[in-house]
Write a protein that holds these residues in place. Structure first.
Motif, short mmCIF file in Angstrom:
data_model
loop_
_atom_site.label_atom_id
_atom_site.label_comp_id
_atom_site.label_asym_id
_atom_site.label_seq_id
_atom_site.Cartn_x
_atom_site.Cartn_y
_atom_site.Cartn_z
N LYS A 1 12.40 -7.00 25.17
CA LYS A 1 13.03 -8.00 26.05
C LYS A 1 14.55 -7.86 26.03
O LYS A 1 15.20 -7.96 27.06
CB LYS A 1 12.62 -9.41 25.62
N LEU A 2 15.09 -7.63 24.85
CA LEU A 2 16.54 -7.44 24.73
C LEU A 2 16.97 -6.18 25.47
O LEU A 2 17.97 -6.17 26.18
CB LEU A 2 16.94 -7.37 23.26
N ASN A 3 16.21 -5.12 25.33
CA ASN A 3 16.51 -3.86 26.01
C ASN A 3 16.45 -4.05 27.53
O ASN A 3 17.30 -3.56 28.26
CB ASN A 3 15.53 -2.77 25.57
N SER A 4 15.45 -4.78 27.99
CA SER A 4 15.32 -5.05 29.42
C SER A 4 16.52 -5.84 29.95
O SER A 4 17.05 -5.53 31.02
CB SER A 4 14.02 -5.81 29.69
N ALA A 5 16.94 -6.83 29.19
CA ALA A 5 18.11 -7.62 29.60
C ALA A 5 19.37 -6.76 29.63
O ALA A 5 20.18 -6.87 30.56
CB ALA A 5 18.30 -8.80 28.65
N ALA A 6 19.51 -5.88 28.66
CA ALA A 6 20.68 -4.98 28.62
C ALA A 6 20.66 -4.04 29.82
O ALA A 6 21.71 -3.77 30.43
CB ALA A 6 20.70 -4.19 27.33
N GLU A 7 19.51 -3.54 30.18
CA GLU A 7 19.39 -2.67 31.36
C GLU A 7 19.74 -3.43 32.63
O GLU A 7 20.39 -2.88 33.53
CB GLU A 7 18.00 -2.07 31.44
N ASP A 8 19.30 -4.68 32.73
CA ASP A 8 19.63 -5.50 33.90
C ASP A 8 21.14 -5.71 34.01
O ASP A 8 21.71 -5.61 35.10
CB ASP A 8 18.93 -6.86 33.82
N TRP A 9 21.79 -6.01 32.88
CA TRP A 9 23.24 -6.20 32.89
C TRP A 9 23.94 -4.91 33.29
O TRP A 9 24.93 -4.92 34.04
CB TRP A 9 23.75 -6.67 31.53
N SER A 10 23.47 -3.77 32.79
CA SER A 10 24.06 -2.48 33.12
C SER A 10 23.93 -2.20 34.61
O SER A 10 24.88 -1.74 35.25
CB SER A 10 23.39 -1.38 32.31
N SER A 11 22.77 -2.49 35.16
CA SER A 11 22.54 -2.29 36.59
C SER A 11 23.44 -3.21 37.42
O SER A 11 24.01 -2.79 38.44
CB SER A 11 21.07 -2.56 36.91
N THR A 12 23.59 -4.43 36.99
CA THR A 12 24.46 -5.38 37.69
C THR A 12 25.91 -4.91 37.65
O THR A 12 26.61 -4.96 38.67
CB THR A 12 24.34 -6.78 37.06
N ALA A 13 26.37 -4.45 36.50
CA ALA A 13 27.74 -3.96 36.37
C ALA A 13 27.97 -2.75 37.28
O ALA A 13 29.02 -2.64 37.93
CB ALA A 13 28.04 -3.61 34.92
N ALA A 14 27.01 -1.84 37.35
CA ALA A 14 27.13 -0.67 38.22
C ALA A 14 27.20 -1.10 39.68
O ALA A 14 28.00 -0.56 40.46
CB ALA A 14 25.96 0.28 38.00
N GLY A 15 26.39 -2.06 40.05
CA GLY A 15 26.43 -2.58 41.43
C GLY A 15 27.76 -3.22 41.76
O GLY A 15 28.29 -3.05 42.86
N LEU A 16 28.33 -3.95 40.81
CA LEU A 16 29.64 -4.57 41.04
C LEU A 16 30.74 -3.52 41.16
O LEU A 16 31.65 -3.65 41.99
CB LEU A 16 29.97 -5.55 39.92
N ARG A 17 30.66 -2.45 40.36
CA ARG A 17 31.64 -1.37 40.48
C ARG A 17 31.56 -0.72 41.86
O ARG A 17 32.57 -0.42 42.48
CB ARG A 17 31.44 -0.32 39.38
N ARG A 18 30.32 -0.50 42.35
CA ARG A 18 30.13 0.07 43.70
C ARG A 18 30.70 -0.87 44.76
O ARG A 18 31.35 -0.43 45.71
CB ARG A 18 28.63 0.29 43.95
N LEU A 19 30.45 -2.14 44.60
CA LEU A 19 30.94 -3.12 45.56
C LEU A 19 32.46 -3.15 45.60
O LEU A 19 33.06 -3.22 46.67
CB LEU A 19 30.39 -4.51 45.21
N ILE A 20 33.10 -3.08 44.43
CA ILE A 20 34.57 -3.04 44.38
C ILE A 20 35.08 -1.84 45.16
O ILE A 20 36.02 -1.94 45.95
CB ILE A 20 35.05 -3.00 42.92
N THR A 21 34.46 -0.68 44.95
CA THR A 21 34.87 0.54 45.66
C THR A 21 34.71 0.37 47.17
O THR A 21 35.60 0.73 47.94
CB THR A 21 34.04 1.74 45.17
N GLU A 22 33.58 -0.18 47.58
CA GLU A 22 33.34 -0.38 49.01
C GLU A 22 34.35 -1.35 49.61
O GLU A 22 34.84 -1.13 50.72
CB GLU A 22 31.93 -0.89 49.24
#
Length: 55
Positions: A16-37
């Motif tokens: 469960k902790l690993n899943s939450a960490a992966e979700d946060w990582s995915s969210t951070a990557a999406g926000l970085r993409r959004l900033i670039t866009e």
């Protein structure tokens, strides 16, 4: 919720902790993409727009 014991920590479901960490990582990557866009698209358009003001 009471105090955590050593047994609670040892028996914790780390999947469960690993899943939450992966979700946060995915969210951070999406926000970085959004900033670039935003900086490469919308911000340049808004900076280049001519404002005529109220007519």
């Amino acid at each position: 919720m009471g105090a955590l014991s050593y047994t609670d920590l040892v028996e914790a479901d780390l999947d469960k902790l690993n899943s939450a960490a992966e979700d946060w990582s995915s969210t951070a990557a999406g926000l970085r993409r959004l900033i670039t866009e935003v900086y490469s698209g919308l911000l340049q358009l808004s900076d280049g727009a001519d404002w005529a003001g109220l007519g």
